[in-house]
Design an enzyme around this catalytic site. Structure first.
Site, mmCIF file in Angstrom:
data_model
loop_
_atom_site.group_PDB
_atom_site.id
_atom_site.type_symbol
_atom_site.label_atom_id
_atom_site.label_comp_id
_atom_site.label_asym_id
_atom_site.label_seq_id
_atom_site.Cartn_x
_atom_site.Cartn_y
_atom_site.Cartn_z
ATOM 1 N N ASN A 114 -70.061 -39.201 -27.080
ATOM 2 C CA ASN A 114 -71.234 -38.325 -27.011
ATOM 3 C C ASN A 114 -71.480 -37.512 -28.281
ATOM 4 O O ASN A 114 -72.044 -36.425 -28.243
ATOM 5 C CB ASN A 114 -71.194 -37.453 -25.756
ATOM 6 C CG ASN A 114 -70.051 -36.477 -25.754
ATOM 7 O OD1 ASN A 114 -69.227 -36.487 -26.668
ATOM 8 N ND2 ASN A 114 -69.988 -35.629 -24.736
ATOM 9 N N GLU A 128 -60.723 -22.296 -31.639
ATOM 10 C CA GLU A 128 -60.974 -23.635 -32.193
ATOM 11 C C GLU A 128 -61.155 -23.600 -33.711
ATOM 12 O O GLU A 128 -60.683 -24.500 -34.410
ATOM 13 C CB GLU A 128 -62.209 -24.241 -31.523
ATOM 14 C CG GLU A 128 -61.941 -24.600 -30.063
ATOM 15 C CD GLU A 128 -63.144 -25.192 -29.345
ATOM 16 O OE1 GLU A 128 -62.994 -25.513 -28.160
ATOM 17 O OE2 GLU A 128 -64.226 -25.344 -29.962
#
Ligand code: IDP
Ligand code: MG
Length: 142
Positions: A114, A128
Site C-alpha cells: 500500500n 518512529e
C-alpha cells in the site's frame, strides 16, 4: 494547528514503481518539508521492531516479509499539522477504500502493498522518527 513532525516510509512496492519523486512532490506541494531522508533495505529485525505494535495481528508476518522485500525510502516530514496532513495525503490503509487523488489510491495495489507508511499520532511520530533518525540527522532549517 501547530508545526509537527511525522515519519513517512515509501514502501518497497512504490520504490519499485519508480514514484519516489512523485510522492515527494505531493509532500512538498502540500506544505510538508522533507527534513531527513534515507534509502534503506530493512532487515527482518528492523522491520519487526518498527511494526512491533502489530505483533499479535494476523498480518504481522506478511507485513515484515513485505517491508523487507526491497529497499524503502524513509523520511521525516515537518509542517503545519504534519501528522494528520500526511495521513490525508496517504488515504485509507486499503487502497480500494482510499479517496481519489490520495497516494494510496494512485500508487498502491493492495492492503499489503500500500505504497506508504505514516505515523498515526504525536507519540508514535516521535518514537518512529527517533527509531530511524538520531537527532543530529534531522535538518529542520526553519
Ligand atoms: P496504516 O499503515 O494505514 O497506519 P495500520 O493499521 O497501522 O495501517 O497497519 C500497518 C500496515 O499493516 C498497513 O499499512 C498494511 O500494510 C498492513 N495491514 C494492515 N491491515 C492489514 C490487513 O488486514 N491485511 C494485510 N495487511 C494489513
Ligand atoms: Mg499505522
Amino acid at each position: 494547528m501547530a508545526i509537527e513532525r511525522t515519519l513517512s516510509i515509501i514502501k518497497p512496492d512504490a520504490v519499485a514503481k519508480n514514484v519516489i519523486g512523485k510522492i515527494y512532490s505531493r509532500f512538498e506541494t502540500n506544505g510538508l518539508k522533507i527534513i531527513a531522508s534515507k534509502m534503506v533495505w530493512l532487515s527482518a529485525q528492523e522491520a519487526g521492531e518498527f511494526y512491533a505494535v502489530h505483533k499479535e495481528r494476523p498480518f504481522y508476518k506478511d507485513l515484515v516479509a513485505f517491508m523487507t522485500s526491497g529497499p524503502v525510502m524513509i523520511q521525516a516530514l515537518e509542517g503545519e499539522d504534519a501528522i494528520a496532513k500526511n495521513r490525508d495525503l496517504m488515504g485509507a490503509t486499503d487502497p480500494k477504500k482510499a479517496e481519489a487523488g490520495t497516494i494510496r489510491a494512485d500508487f498502491a495495489t493492495s492492503i499489503d502493498a500500500n505504497a506508504v507508511h505514516g505515523s498515526d499520532g504525536p507519540d508514535t511520530a516521535k518514537v518512529e522518527i527517533g527509531f530511524f533518525f538520531p537527532g543530529m540527522n534531522v535538518y529542520s532549517g526553519r
